[in-house]
Design a protein around this motif. Structure first.
Motif, PDB file in Angstrom:
ATOM      1  N   ARG A   1       0.832  -1.197   0.000  1.00  0.00           N
ATOM      2  CA  ARG A   1       0.000   0.000   0.000  1.00  0.00           C
ATOM      3  C   ARG A   1       0.873   1.256   0.000  1.00  0.00           C
ATOM      4  O   ARG A   1       0.638   2.205  -0.727  1.00  0.00           O
TER       5      ARG A   1
ATOM      6  N   GLU B   1       0.972   3.922  -2.965  1.00  0.00           N
ATOM      7  CA  GLU B   1       0.640   5.337  -2.775  1.00  0.00           C
ATOM      8  C   GLU B   1       1.770   6.229  -3.293  1.00  0.00           C
ATOM      9  O   GLU B   1       1.530   7.266  -3.892  1.00  0.00           O
TER      10      GLU B   1
ATOM     11  N   GLY C   1       1.012   8.296  -6.352  1.00  0.00           N
ATOM     12  CA  GLY C   1       1.056   9.696  -5.959  1.00  0.00           C
ATOM     13  C   GLY C   1       1.946  10.508  -6.895  1.00  0.00           C
ATOM     14  O   GLY C   1       1.615  11.641  -7.254  1.00  0.00           O
TER      15      GLY C   1
END
Lengths: 442, 275
Positions: free
Chosen positions: A253, A257, A261
Motif C-alpha cells: 500500500r 501510494e 502519488g
C-alpha cells in the motif's frame, strides 16, 4: 392553491396541508419525506385538491428501445413488479439475469432513471450494459465523477451524499444488490428521492440485522422470488461470478501510494485531466517528447504492477488451490510477468503468447487429460487457443474486468456433476483510478 | 540492419523527407549506451533492459535510445545458460506436483529438491533452469563494442535502409562502371542504366509489393556499396505510410557521407569480391 417543492430530501408544500405532511413553523410549510411524493400527489388528485407540482423535475429521457428478449420467468417477474405499481423487489439467484429485467423495466417506462450499485466495478458494468442495450450515453455519479444524464449510474455512497440535489431528478430508481439499502446511511436514498417507481434486485434479501423488513417500506416488498432450485439446470448460466476485493499489504500500500502519488501529482502540476481513454492515449503520445511524462507513466505502471501482483492475491490463490486440490483450475491474468511469476512460484504450467506451439499443445492436452489440474495463462481468449473445460477460473486483475471479458471467459467453463462452475475475480481494493482508465482504454 | 518502422525518426518539410540522423552531439549518449552494454556482460538480459529504461527516462528521445540499442544488440551474443533443458525441467516439476502446483514454500522446495536429484544438479540450479529459455533470462555472453561514432553511423545507415523500404523510385549516381552496382539494383526492381562521361546513373522502379525483410537486405547491401564509391549521390521518392503521402529524399556523398559508415569498412564490394 398548494405549491409542491423539493428541498434537500423533503417534499415541501406551501398554501395548505398535504397528506403525510407535518407542519414546520420555521419554514411555514408542510413537509413530508421524499418517498411520500407519489402518495401525496395521488391523494391530492383523488380529493380534487388543486396544486402546482414544482417538486419533481425529471431529466427528459429519450424513448428507449432494445432488442432484449426476456425468458418466461423474467417476464413473470416484470409482470409482478408492474402489477405492484412499478415498485418492489425481485429476488432471483445469481446468474438468472436480473439486470436484463431491469433494462426491460427501464425500456417500458422510458423515464429518467438512477441505477444505484454497491461498487465502482458494478458502475462500469451497468454503464456498459445500458449503453449496449439502448445506445444512449449513460451518466456516472461515483468515485469523484460527476456526470448526470437521464440515465445515470451511481454508487450507494454517492447517491446518498447527493440526495439533496439529485432527489427530484429521477422517476425510476433501480437498486442493484438491494439488500445493502436498509442501512442507516443508504436508506436515506430511498427516503429522500421522490422517484415514484422503484425496483430492487437481489439474490439474497435477508439481512442478519432483520433489515429486510425495511425493504417493504423503502422499495416496496418482494414482488417475485425464485430460488436456485427453481431454475437449476434450465436457465441458470453454467457458472457463478464472484468478485473478491482484497487489500494490499501495508508495505504494498505504501509503495502503491508513493508511485501512484507521483503520477497523480504530475497530472495535477501540469493541470492534465484523464477522463477518457483518448486523454490517456494523448498522454502516451506526449511521452515520446517529454521525459517528465515518461517518468510519470512509469510510476503509474509500477503502481499498477503492485496492484495486480499483490501478495495478498497470490495467497488467496494458494488458498483456493488448497481448498480444491482435485478440481481443474484456470488462472488468468493479462500480465505476462505475473503469469511467469505464478508459474515459477507455484510450479504451474504457463501459457503466454511467447509459449512455443508444441509446448502449448502439450500443456493443453495435459490439462484435458487431467495430468495437469492448473494452468496459468494470459491468452485463453485468443483465436486458435482451444482451452479445455475447467470448473474454477480465477481472474487476477488490476481492478476489475469488463463484463464482456468475464462472460467470454465464463463460456469456457462447464458444469461438473451438477455443480456450477465458479469464476472468481481477485481485485485489489482502493486502486480504482487505474482500473477505470485501463478498462476504458479497452 | 534495419529498424522497426516505429523507431524510424524523420523530419518532413515542403515535400522532402529526411531521417533524423544522429550526429556528433549524440556522442555522449552513444558512449553511455556502449558502457552500459559493457557493464552487463555476463548479466541477464532483463537487467540490461532495466538499465536502458533508466536512460530512456532521462532527456533523450526514447526512439533514439531504442534504435541505438537495436544496433548494439547486433554486436552482442546472447546465450541461454542452464544446466538442463528448461522444458524438461518444467515437465518434471509439474509431474512431481501431480499437476496440482504447490501452495507453500516448503512444498516448493521439496519438489525442486526431488527434481534436482533426478537431474543430478542442485535445487538452486534447477530453480534457475525453469525459465532460462525466456529472452529476458538469457545472458549477455559477449559484446564487441563499436567506437561511439561508428555506432552512430551504423544507426544512420539503418535509418536510411528503414526509410528506403518504402521507396517508390531511386536514382543513383557515382563515378565508376555500371557493373559496380547494377547487379545490386536488379533484385530491387526494374532498372534503367546510363553512363555519361565516367558517371553511372541507375534509375530503379521499386514495385509496391515486396517482402520488407528481403528488400531491406538488398537495400542495405546496395547502400553499403554505393557509399564506398566516389562522388556518389542518391535521390528517391519515398512513400510515408503514416501520412499516406510521398516525399523526396536525397543523400549526397560529399555532404552526408560522414554520417554513414566509412568506406574502408565495407569498401570494395563488387561482383568479383562478393562472390
Amino acid at each position: 392553491m398548494i405549491r409542491l417543492r423539493y428541498e434537500r430530501g423533503w417534499l415541501l408544500a406551501k398554501g395548505g396541508p398535504i397528506p403525510f405532511g407535518e407542519y414546520d413553523p420555521a419554514l411555514d410549510a408542510y413537509r413530508a419525506p421524499g418517498i411520500r411524493y407519489r402518495d401525496v400527489v395521488r391523494e391530492l388528485r383523488e380529493r380534487g385538491v388543486e396544486f402546482v407540482d414544482e417538486a419533481l423535475r425529471p431529466l427528459v429521457c429519450p424513448r428507449l428501445s432494445s432488442e432484449l428478449k426476456l425468458r418466461d420467468y423474467q417476464l413473470e417477474a416484470l409482470e409482478a413488479w408492474r402489477g405492484a405499481g412499478c415498485r418492489g423487489v425481485i429476488v432471483l439467484p445469481t446468474g438468472a439475469g436480473k439486470t436484463v429485467i431491469a433494462l426491460k423495466a427501464m425500456e417500458e417506462l422510458s423515464v429518467s432513471t438512477l441505477v444505484v450499485v454497491p461498487t465502482l466495478v458494478l458502475v462500469e458494468q451497468w454503464r456498459e450494459r445500458i449503453e449496449d442495450a439502448f445506445g444512449v450515453d449513460v451518466g456516472v455519479v461515483a468515485g469523484g465523477r460527476e456526470g448526470v444524464k437521464p440515465i445515470t449510474v451511481s454508487t450507494y455512497d454517492s447517491a446518498s451524499i447527493r440526495a439533496g440535489s439529485l432527489g427530484n431528478r429521477f422517476e425510476l430508481l433501480v437498486f442493484d444488490e438491494v439488500h445493502h439499502l436498509p442501512s442507516p446511511t443508504y436508506s436515506r436514498i430511498a427516503l429522500c428521492y421522490l422517484a415514484p417507481y422503484r425496483l430492487g434486485l437481489t439474490a439474497t434479501p435477508e439481512r442478519s440485522d432483520g433489515g429486510h423488513a425495511a425493504l417493504m417500506e423503502l422499495v416496496g416488498g418482494v414482488v417475485y422470488e425464485l430460488g436456485v432450485e427453481d431454475l437449476a439446470g434450465v436457465y441458470l448460466a453454467p457458472y457463478t461470478i464472484e468478485t473478491v476485493y482484497l487489500p494490499l499489504t501495508r508495505e504494498e500500500r505504501k509503495r502503491y501510494e508513493e508511485e501512484f502519488g507521483e503520477y497523480a501529482s504530475f497530472l495535477e502540476a501540469r493541470g492534465i485531466k484523464i477522463e477518457s481513454g483518448e486523454d490517456y492515449r494523448r498522454l502516451v503520445v506526449r511521452s515520446g517528447r517529454d521525459p517528465e511524462v515518461r517518468r510519470a507513466l512509469r510510476a503509474r505502471e509500477k503502481a499498477l504492477r503492485i496492484a495486480y501482483g499483490s501478495e495478498v492475491k497470490l495467497n488467496y490463490l494458494r488458498r483456493l488451490m488448497r481448498e480444491h486440490p482435485d478440481e481443474k483450475m484456470l488462472i488468468f491474468t493479462r500480465y505476462n510477468d505475473l503469469v511467469y511469476r505464478i508459474s515459477r512460484e507455484m510450479l504451474i504450467p504457463a501459457i503466454t503468447h511467447r509459449t512455443p506451439k508444441a509446448e502449448r499443445e502439450e500443456i493443453l492436452d495435459g490439462f484435458r487429460e487431467g495430468r495437469y489440474l492448473r494452468i496459468v495463462t494470459s491468452r485463453v481468449l485468443e483465436e486458435g487457443v482451444d482451452v479445455p473445460d475447467a470448473s474454477i477460473a480465477v481472474i487476477i486483475s488490476g481492478t476489475g474486468s469488463s463484463r464482456e471479458f468475464i462472460q467470454r471467459l465464463g463460456r469456457i467453463l462447464r458444469k461438473r456433476r451438477g455443480k456450477r462452475a465458479r469464476l472468481i475475480e481477485l481485485v485489489s481494493r482502493g486502486t480504482a483510478e487505474i482500473g477505470m482508465s485501463r478498462r476504458r482504454r479497452g | 540492419m534495419r529498424l522497426p518502422q516505429n523507431l524510424l525518426r524523420v523530419r518532413r518539410r515542403r515535400g522532402r523527407i529526411r531521417p533524423m540522423y544522429a550526429a556528433r552531439d549524440e556522442l555522449p549518449l552513444a558512449e553511455r549506451l556502449i558502457s552500459i552494454y559493457r557493464e552487463h556482460v555476463d548479466e541477464k538480459r532483463w537487467k540490461l533492459w532495466e538499465a536502458l529504461e533508466e536512460v530512456e527516462l532521462m532527456s533523450y528521445d526514447p526512439k533514439l535510445v531504442r534504435g541505438l540499442s537495436t544496433i548494439l544488440d547486433g554486436h552482442c551474443i546472447y546465450q541461454m545458460r542452464s544446466l538442463v533443458d528448461p522444458l524438461e525441467a518444467r515437465r518434471l516439476v509439474y509431474r512431481l506436483t501431480r499437476g496440482r502446483g504447490v501452495t507453500s514454500e516448503e512444498e516448493r522446495r521439496r519438489v525442486l529438491e526431488e527434481a534436482a536429484e533426478i537431474f543430478g544438479i542442485t535445487a538452486e540450479d534447477l530453480d534457475e533452469s525453469l525459465y532460462a529459455d525466456l529472452e529476458e533470462e538469457y545472458y549477455l555472453a559477449d559484446f564487441d563494442p563499436p567506437e561511439p561514432m561508428e555506432l552512430l553511423r551504423e544507426y544512420n545507415l539503418a535509418l536510411t535502409t528503414t526509410l528506403l523500404i518504402h521507396a517508390v523510385e531511386m536514382d543513383l549516381r557515382y563515378h565508376g562502371h555500371p557493373d559496380d552496382l547494377e547487379w545490386l539494383c536488379r533484385p530491387l526492381g526494374e532498372c534503367h542504366v546510363e553512363e555519361v562521361g565516367g558517371e553511372t546513373r541507375i534509375g530503379v522502379r521499386l514495385p509496391s509489393r515486396a517482402r520488407p525483410s528481403s528488400r531491406a537486405d538488398h537495400l542495405e547491401r546496395l547502400i553499403k556499396a554505393l557509399i564506398s564509391m566516389r562522388a556518389w549521390s542518391l535521390w528517391a521518392v519515398v512513400h510515408h505510410p503514416p501520412s499516406g503521402r510521398t516525399y523526396r529524399f536525397e543523400l549526397i556523398g560529399g555532404r552526408d557521407g560522414w554520417l554513414l559508415p566509412s568506406m574502408g569498412l565495407y569498401g570494395g564490394v563488387s561482383p568479383s569480391t562478393a562472390i
